[in-house]
Motif scaffolding. Structure first.
Motif, PDB file in Angstrom:
ATOM      1  N   GLU A  47       3.674  10.203   1.419  1.00 25.18           N
ATOM      2  CA  GLU A  47       4.784   8.924   1.751  1.00 25.18           C
ATOM      3  C   GLU A  47       5.719   9.206   0.112  1.00 25.18           C
TER       4      GLU A  47
ATOM      5  N   ILE B   6       5.188   6.452  -5.919  1.00 23.91           N
ATOM      6  CA  ILE B   6       6.153   4.911  -6.662  1.00 23.91           C
ATOM      7  C   ILE B   6       7.132   5.614  -6.968  1.00 23.91           C
TER       8      ILE B   6
ATOM      9  N   THR C   2       7.041   5.495  -1.605  1.00 21.38           N
ATOM     10  CA  THR C   2       7.413   4.157  -1.505  1.00 21.38           C
ATOM     11  C   THR C   2       8.213   3.719  -2.740  1.00 21.38           C
TER      12      THR C   2
ATOM     13  N   ARG D 101       6.533  14.761  -1.742  1.00 18.74           N
ATOM     14  CA  ARG D 101       5.896  14.584  -0.971  1.00 18.74           C
ATOM     15  C   ARG D 101       4.960  14.999   0.002  1.00 18.74           C
TER      16      ARG D 101
ATOM     17  N   VAL E  53      -1.312  10.199  -7.772  1.00 22.92           N
ATOM     18  CA  VAL E  53      -0.061   9.689  -7.382  1.00 22.92           C
ATOM     19  C   VAL E  53       0.856   9.707  -9.367  1.00 22.92           C
TER      20      VAL E  53
ATOM     21  N   GLU F 165      10.926  -5.480   3.860  1.00 23.75           N
ATOM     22  CA  GLU F 165       9.719  -4.590   2.944  1.00 23.75           C
ATOM     23  C   GLU F 165      10.252  -3.826   5.017  1.00 23.75           C
TER      24      GLU F 165
ATOM     25  N   ALA G 119      12.904   7.390   0.445  1.00 29.64           N
ATOM     26  CA  ALA G 119      12.005   7.003   0.876  1.00 29.64           C
ATOM     27  C   ALA G 119      11.015   6.929   1.615  1.00 29.64           C
TER      28      ALA G 119
ATOM     29  N   HIS H 205       9.302   4.562   2.806  1.00 33.96           N
ATOM     30  CA  HIS H 205       9.156   2.860   2.571  1.00 33.96           C
ATOM     31  C   HIS H 205       9.802   2.300   1.880  1.00 33.96           C
TER      32      HIS H 205
ATOM     33  N   THR I 102       1.131  10.732  -3.581  1.00 27.36           N
ATOM     34  CA  THR I 102       1.635   9.391  -3.143  1.00 27.36           C
ATOM     35  C   THR I 102       2.303   9.302  -4.190  1.00 27.36           C
TER      36      THR I 102
ATOM     37  N   THR J 124       0.641  -1.330   0.222  1.00 27.61           N
ATOM     38  CA  THR J 124      -0.139   0.302   0.004  1.00 27.61           C
ATOM     39  C   THR J 124       0.460   0.593  -0.039  1.00 27.61           C
ATOM     40  N   ALA J 125       1.008   2.346  -0.989  1.00 30.79           N
ATOM     41  CA  ALA J 125       1.598   3.169  -1.154  1.00 30.79           C
ATOM     42  C   ALA J 125       0.859   4.087  -0.563  1.00 30.79           C
ATOM     43  N   ARG J 126       1.104   5.089   0.649  1.00 30.69           N
ATOM     44  CA  ARG J 126       0.451   5.749   0.722  1.00 30.69           C
ATOM     45  C   ARG J 126       0.555   7.132   0.449  1.00 30.69           C
TER      46      ARG J 126
END
Length: 601
Positions: free
Chosen positions: A367, A546, A369, A539, A513, A573, A559, A561, A544, A362-364
Motif C-alpha cells: 500500500e 509512505i 500511505t 507498491r 519500507v 484520514e 495513495a 490511504h 510499504t 499504520t502503513a501496510r
C-alpha cells in the motif's frame, strides 16, 4: 578516446618501472635518488591527510604526530630491541600507528569541524614535549641514533634501500587506489558531503570516521619509519608545526580528492622548499600564503584542473566498472517484500513549538500511505522520527507485526536503514565527485558490503558484490529514463533528475519500507509519469510506501490511504475519495469551502 582511458592506468606502472630501473642505467644519481625518497616520504604523509580530509571531510590534521610516532617506533625497535629487520619494523610501525590512532580517534572523533582540527593540531604541538618526557627511549632533545634497516639479516645498501622506499610507497598508493575506487571510497565522499545522508544509507557515521582516521595514520607512520632508516638520526626539530603547514599546502596543490595528487603536491613542495633554503626564517609565512592562494585559485588542486581539462575530450568513466552494459536487462522488483510500519502516538516539541502531537497510523505492505498537509503541519518531522533522525518525546515506531515486531524509534539512523527503512529527502543531497551509477549502486552495496581487506585485495567477493550492485543501479536508472546520465557527476544533475536518482538509490537497497519526502516536486510531466509508474510497481511488489507530497492530484492517483496533518495532529484520514470529499480538508489543505464550490462535492 577509449584507448586513452584503457591505457591510463598504465602510466603509474611505467613511472614505477622507470624509478626502479633508473639507477641501474645511470638515469637516477645519488642526489636524485635521495630527492625521490624524500618526496616519497612527504607523499605518504600527504596521502594520509588526503584520505581523512580530502575524501572523508574530517579536519584531522595530526599527520606530523604519526610521522614522529612511526620514526621513533622504528628507532626504538632497532636500538632498544635489537630488531633491525625491515619487515619487523614495518609491522611494528603499522601496529603502533593503529593503536595510537584508536586511542586518539575514539574520543576526538566525537567532535567534528574546527574542534577536531584543534585537537589534532594539539597532537602536533606536543610532539617535542613528548619526545623530551620519554627521553629515556627517544634520546630527548639530544636526538636518537637509528640503526640502518636490514632485510632477512642482510645489509640493504644505498640502492637496496632506495628500492625499499619506492616499493613501500607504491604498495601504499595501490592500497589507497583500491579503496578509493570502490564503494568504500564512494562512502567516504558521501560522508564528506553529508553525515545525514551517510546514515540514511546505512553507514555508521562514527565507525566510518574512525576507520578512515586510522587508515590515515598508517601512511605518515610508514613515512616516519622510512625517514628514520634513511637518515639514521632523529631529532625533535624534524616534527614541527611548519611541517604540518607544508602538508596542507601539498594536499591543496595536488588535490585533496586525488589518489596521485599527493605525489605531485609533495614533489612540488619538496623542490620549492629546497630552493628556499636561504629564506628558512620566512618559510612558514611563504607556505602559509601559498596555502591561502592555492585554496582560492585551485580548490580542486592541479589534478582537479587537469581533470576538468581532460573531461572536454574524454568521456567520464564510472567508478564501479562492470563487464559490459546491463541497462537492457529488465528491472526485477519481485525480490522486494514489505513490512508493516506502526506509528503510535508520536510527540515532538522544539522548545515551545509542538511540531507533532499524538500522530498514529499504520502503513501496510503493498500500500501507499500518504501524509499530506500544509507547510509546518509536521509531515517531515514524522518521517525524521521514523528513520531515526529525531527521537520522539513520546510514542513509538514499530517495524513488523506480531511477536517479530521491532521498535525502531530508539535505534540509530544507520541501524534503521539496515533494518530496511530507506528514505529520500525534501532537498536532494548529492555528493560531489561521484557518478550517478556509483551513487545508486552504493545504496545496494551497503546492504551486504564486503570487508575493507577484500576490497584492497580485489578478491572475488568484492568483484561479485560490485557487479551485482552496479547492474541493479543501471537497471533502476534506465527504468526511470536516466540511462544517459549513468556516468555523469550526480551533483551536476538538474533537480528533477536528482529526485529520480534518490528514488533509485533507495530502491537499490531493496527496502521493506520506503519513505518519500516530496519526491514529485520539480518533476516535469514526463518524469512524473515515469515516477508514478515505478511507484505503482513498487507498491504491487509488496513494499510499504509512505509518501509525503504536496502534489494533491498525484496523491489522489497513487495513495491507498491518506492521513491529513494539521498543526502537528491528524485532521482526518481515509481513502483518496473520502479525503477529496471532506469539507475540513478542503478548508484546511486546499483553501476552499463548500460554498466556493457551489455547495457540492
Amino acid at each position: 578516446m577509449t584507448t586513452m582511458r584503457r591505457f591510463g592506468p598504465a602510466v603509474p606502472v611505467l613511472l614505477l618501472a622507470l624509478l626502479l630501473i633508473g639507477p641501474s642505467f645511470g638515469l637516477i644519481g645519488a642526489v636524485a635518488a635521495r630527492d625521490i625518497m624524500l618526496v616519497a616520504v612527504l607523499a605518504l604523509m600527504v596521502s594520509g591527510l588526503n584520505l581523512v580530509l580530502g575524501y572523508a571531510g574530517e579536519l584531522a590534521v595530526g599527520q606530523v604526530a604519526f610521522y614522529a610516532i612511526g620514526a621513533y617506533i622504528a628507532g626504538f625497535v632497532g636500538m632498544s630491541l635489537g630488531q633491525t629487520d625491515l619487515l619487523i619494523g614495518l609491522v611494528a610501525v603499522i601496529i603502533g600507528a593503529v593503536i595510537v590512532g584508536l586511542i586518539t580517534g575514539v574520543p576526538s572523533l566525537r567532535l567534528s569541524g574546527w574542534p577536531l582540527a584543534m585537537v589534532t593540531f594539539f597532537l602536533v604541538l606536543i610532539v617535542p614535549n613528548l619526545i623530551e618526557i620519554f627521553g629515556r627511549w627517544t634520546g630527548g632533545g639530544q636526538g636518537m641514533a637509528v640503526d640502518r634497516a636490514t632485510f632477512f639479516g642482510g645489509e640493504l645498501g644505498a640502492y637496496g634501500y632506495y628500492i625499499v622506499v619506492v616499493v613501500v610507497t607504491a604498495v601504499w598508493f595501490l592500497v589507497v587506489r583500491n579503496i578509493i575506487l570502490s564503494p568504500h571510497g564512494t562512502g567516504f565522499l558521501v560522508l564528506r558531503q553529508s553525515p545525514e545522508l551517510a546514515g540514511a544509507l546505512g553507514m555508521s557515521v562514527y565507525r566510518t570516521k574512525l576507520k578512515v582516521y586510522v587508515l590515515g595514520t598508517i601512511a605518515p607512520a610508514l613515512g616516519g619509519a622510512l625517514f628514520a632508516w634513511m637518515d639514521g638520526f632523529l631529532a625533535p626539530d624534524s616534527f614541527t608545526f611548519g611541517l604540518a603547514i607544508t602538508l596542507l599546502a601539498a594536499s591543496v596543490l595536488g588535490g585533496g580528492t586525488s589518489i596521485y595528487g599527493a605525489l605531485l603536491g609533495a614533489a612540488v613542495l619538496h623542490f620549492t622548499e629546497s630552493s628556499l633554503t636561504g629564506f628558512n626564517q620566512y618559510q612558514l609565512i611563504i607556505f602559509g600564503l601559498l596555502l591561502v592562494v592555492l585554496a582560492i585559485a585551485l580548490p580542486d588542486g592541479v589534478v582537479g584542473l587537469l581533470r576538468r581539462w581532460l573531461s572536454r575530450f574524454l568521456p567520464a568513466p564510472g567508478r564501479l566498472v562492470t563487464e559490459g552494459s546491463h541497462t537492457d536487462d529488465a528491472l526485477q522488483l519481485d525480490t522486494l517484500s514489505g513490512a508493516a510500519l506502526v506509528v503510535d502516538g508520536l510527540e515532538k516539541s522544539f522548545g515551545g513549538n509542538h511540531a507533532v502531537r499524538g500522530v498514529s497510523f499504520t502503513a501496510r505492505p503493498g500500500e501507499i500511505t500518504a501524509l499530506i498537509g500544509t507547510n509546518g503541519s509536521g509531515k517531515t518531522t514524522v518521517l525524521n522520527m521514523i528513520n531515526g533522525f529525531l527521537r520522539p518525546d513520546s510514542g513509538s515506531v514499530r517495524l513488523g507485526d506480531g511477536p517479530d515486531a521491532r521498535t525502531i524509534s530508539s535505534m540509530s539512523v544507520d541501524a534503521v536503514a539496515r533494518a530496511g527503512v530507506m528514505r529520500t529527502f525534501q532537498t536532494p543531497i548529492m555528493p560531489a565527485g561521484v557518478t550517478t551509477v556509483d551513487f545508486v549502486a552504493l545504496g545496494g552495496y551497503l546492504t551486504d558490503p564486503v570487508s575493507l581487506g577484500q576490497t584492497v585485495l580485489r578478491l572475488p567477493a568484492h568483484r561479485r558484490r560490485v557487479r551485482e550492485a552496479t547492474v541493479r543501479a543501471e537497471q533502476l536508472l534506465t527504468a526511470l529514463g536516466l540511462g544517459d546520465v549513468l556516468h555523469a557527476n550526480v551533483d551536476a544533475l538538474p533537480l528533477g533528475n536528482r529526485r529520480l536518482v534518490e528514488v533509485a538509490r533507495s530502491l537499490a537497497a531493496s527496502p521493506s519500507v520506503l519513505l518519500l519526502d516530496e519526491v514529485g516536486s520539480g518533476l516535469d510531466e514526463g518524469d512524473l509519469s515515469r515516477l508514478e509508474e515505478l511507484l505503482l510497481r513498487i507498491r504491487d511488489a509488496g513494499v510499504t510506501v509512505i509518501l509525503v507530497e504536496h502534489n494533491f492530484p498525484l496523491v489522489m492517483r497513487l495513495a491507498d490511504h491518506v492521513h491529513v496533518l494539521s498543526r502537528g495532529t491528524t485532521l482526518v484520514e481515509g481513502t483518496p475519495a473520502e479525503i477529496r470529499d471532506d469539507d475540513d480538508v478542503a478548508t484546511e489543505y486546499l483553501g476552499t469551502t463548500p460554498e466556493s464550490n457551489g455547495g457540492t462535492r
